[in-house]
Design a protein around this motif. Structure first.
Motif, PDB file in Angstrom:
ATOM      1  N   PRO A  29       0.818  -1.216   0.000  1.00  0.00           N
ATOM      2  CA  PRO A  29       0.000   0.000   0.000  1.00  0.00           C
ATOM      3  C   PRO A  29       0.851   1.265   0.000  1.00  0.00           C
ATOM      4  CG  PRO A  29      -0.911  -1.602   1.512  1.00  0.00           C
ATOM      5  CD  PRO A  29       0.399  -2.161   1.035  1.00  0.00           C
ATOM      6  N   HIS A  43      -9.273  -2.569  -9.503  1.00  0.00           N
ATOM      7  CA  HIS A  43      -9.358  -2.951  -8.094  1.00  0.00           C
ATOM      8  C   HIS A  43      -7.980  -2.897  -7.439  1.00  0.00           C
ATOM      9  CE1 HIS A  43     -13.536  -4.160  -8.361  1.00  0.00           C
ATOM     10  NE2 HIS A  43     -13.270  -4.934  -9.400  1.00  0.00           N
ATOM     11  N   GLY A  44      -7.945  -2.443  -6.197  1.00  0.00           N
ATOM     12  CA  GLY A  44      -6.689  -2.415  -5.445  1.00  0.00           C
ATOM     13  C   GLY A  44      -5.810  -1.220  -5.756  1.00  0.00           C
ATOM     14  N   THR A  45      -6.378  -0.202  -6.429  1.00  0.00           N
ATOM     15  CA  THR A  45      -5.589   0.988  -6.761  1.00  0.00           C
ATOM     16  C   THR A  45      -6.406   2.248  -6.489  1.00  0.00           C
ATOM     17  OG1 THR A  45      -6.330   1.123  -9.070  1.00  0.00           O
ATOM     18  CG2 THR A  45      -4.424  -0.287  -8.602  1.00  0.00           C
ATOM     19  N   ALA A  54      -1.015   1.870  -5.305  1.00  0.00           N
ATOM     20  CA  ALA A  54      -1.570   0.617  -4.774  1.00  0.00           C
ATOM     21  C   ALA A  54      -2.242   0.864  -3.428  1.00  0.00           C
ATOM     22  CB  ALA A  54      -0.473  -0.423  -4.631  1.00  0.00           C
ATOM     23  N   SER A  55      -3.413   0.289  -3.237  1.00  0.00           N
ATOM     24  CA  SER A  55      -4.119   0.392  -1.959  1.00  0.00           C
ATOM     25  C   SER A  55      -4.027  -0.892  -1.142  1.00  0.00           C
ATOM     26  CB  SER A  55      -5.596   0.743  -2.195  1.00  0.00           C
ATOM     27  OG  SER A  55      -6.238  -0.271  -2.953  1.00  0.00           O
ATOM     28  N   VAL A  56      -3.529  -1.970  -1.767  1.00  0.00           N
ATOM     29  CA  VAL A  56      -3.366  -3.250  -1.068  1.00  0.00           C
ATOM     30  C   VAL A  56      -2.007  -3.831  -1.432  1.00  0.00           C
ATOM     31  CG1 VAL A  56      -5.838  -3.759  -1.004  1.00  0.00           C
ATOM     32  CG2 VAL A  56      -4.470  -4.534  -2.947  1.00  0.00           C
ATOM     33  N   CYS A  68      -4.771  -3.311 -12.178  1.00  0.00           N
ATOM     34  CA  CYS A  68      -5.329  -3.658 -10.875  1.00  0.00           C
ATOM     35  C   CYS A  68      -4.270  -4.376 -10.054  1.00  0.00           C
ATOM     36  CB  CYS A  68      -6.585  -4.522 -11.028  1.00  0.00           C
ATOM     37  SG  CYS A  68      -6.305  -6.073 -11.893  1.00  0.00           S
ATOM     38  N   ARG A  70      -3.824  -7.580  -7.500  1.00  0.00           N
ATOM     39  CA  ARG A  70      -4.429  -8.790  -6.931  1.00  0.00           C
ATOM     40  C   ARG A  70      -3.829  -9.033  -5.552  1.00  0.00           C
ATOM     41  NH1 ARG A  70      -3.292 -14.992  -8.804  1.00  0.00           N
ATOM     42  NH2 ARG A  70      -4.801 -16.014  -7.440  1.00  0.00           N
ATOM     43  N   PRO A  71      -4.612  -8.948  -4.471  1.00  0.00           N
ATOM     44  CA  PRO A  71      -4.068  -9.120  -3.119  1.00  0.00           C
ATOM     45  C   PRO A  71      -3.412 -10.479  -2.936  1.00  0.00           C
ATOM     46  CG  PRO A  71      -6.315  -8.267  -3.059  1.00  0.00           C
ATOM     47  CD  PRO A  71      -6.053  -8.693  -4.469  1.00  0.00           C
ATOM     48  N   THR A  74      -6.245 -13.053   0.386  1.00  0.00           N
ATOM     49  CA  THR A  74      -7.637 -12.632   0.247  1.00  0.00           C
ATOM     50  C   THR A  74      -8.523 -13.849   0.094  1.00  0.00           C
ATOM     51  OG1 THR A  74      -9.155 -11.270  -1.059  1.00  0.00           O
ATOM     52  CG2 THR A  74      -7.457 -12.458  -2.270  1.00  0.00           C
TER      53      THR A  74
END
Length: 270
Positions: A29, A43-45, A54-56, A68, A70-71, A74
């Motif tokens: 993150p 997703h995840g951004t 990146a958020s994850v 995106c 991918r965590p 998860t």
């Protein structure tokens, strides 16, 4: 008083070229993925000062202009073509609810399964009344004797096939949802059984030992975050044969086995 002692051995260093620490597609993150404003946010951004961030923590994936993350850890998000191993949790009207390690239970429709004998016809009210004869609560879908190992979905490597008959005498189904099924390789499976072939024959001691060794090898690889696919599992099995099954999960033995496995994988990849 008995003591378990292991003498130190010279270990061949494993190259870190393919180490997760050196991979450029892994982010945490706050990491800036790109400053190019031509990409779309997936997703995840999120966008911070015109920079895609990146958020994850996970793996960066690009599809055309879509980015995106991918965590790495998860719940399973199913995609078309995924192979999954699921357990029946409830029998409902014309459908079963199935636990697939996802955020929500999955649904298996009565009309989507093969009838015993492989017969092709419309499902009747009689079929609905006998649903529990096909699959009931607690059943693993269309699987017989074996062992279920539940791991993180992020450790399963996506391949063209997730069904493997290993040369050690056992078979493995690597579910994309992190559920891995280990079972004795069947000598001959009858096609007439349709989608509900279930073998309840007793499993011999030698087969149980092979399956138990594979199960501990899977746990060892997962503990060291090694991707799981047929080659890595087989190399780990071969590296463990000099140890007893019960010793594989000892920290020092586990580390040795995983290092040997990584060395074999590196040599294979050239």
């Amino acid at each position: 008083m008995a003591a378990d002692m292991r003498l130190p051995t010279i270990r061949k260093p494993v190259s870190q070229v393919d180490s997760a620490f050196d991979r450029k597609d892994l982010v945490v993150p706050g990491d800036v993925i790109t400053s190019d404003t031509g990409f779309m946010r997936g997703h995840g951004t999120y966008v911070d000062e015109d920079k895609l961030t990146a958020s994850v923590a996970g793996e960066v994936q690009r599809v055309d202009k879509l980015i995106c993350v991918r965590p790495l850890k998860t719940r399973f998000n199913g995609e078309v073509g995924d192979v999954v191993v699921g357990r029946i949790t409830e029998v409902q009207q014309k459908r079963w609810k199935v636990e697939t390690n996802s955020r929500l239970d999955s649904v298996l429709l009565l009309s989507a399964v093969n009838l015993p004998g492989g017969e092709l016809r419309r499902r009747s009210a009689e079929d609905e009344l006998t649903m529990r004869e096909y699959l009931q609560e607690g059943d693993l879908i269309s699987l017989g004797q074996g062992v279920l190992v539940q791991l993180s979905p992020s450790l399963i490597k996506r391949q063209k096939t997730h069904f493997h008959n290993l040369p050690c005498g056992a078979s493995i189904i690597l579910g994309n949802n992190g559920f891995v099924w280990l079972y004795p390789t069947p000598e001959q499976q009858e096609e007439e059984a349709g989608g509900f072939y279930t073998s309840l024959e007793p499993v011999g001691l030698s087969d149980r030992e092979v399956i138990s060794r594979l199960r501990n090898c899977l746990l060892a690889l997962a503990a060291h975050k090694v991707l799981l696919y047929d080659t890595s599992v087989l190399y780990c099995y071969e590296s463990s044969v000099q140890h007893q099954v019960k010793d594989i999960l000892k920290p020092e033995v586990m580390e040795e086995i995983v290092m040997l496995t990584q060395q074999k994988l590196f040599e294979q990849e050239g």
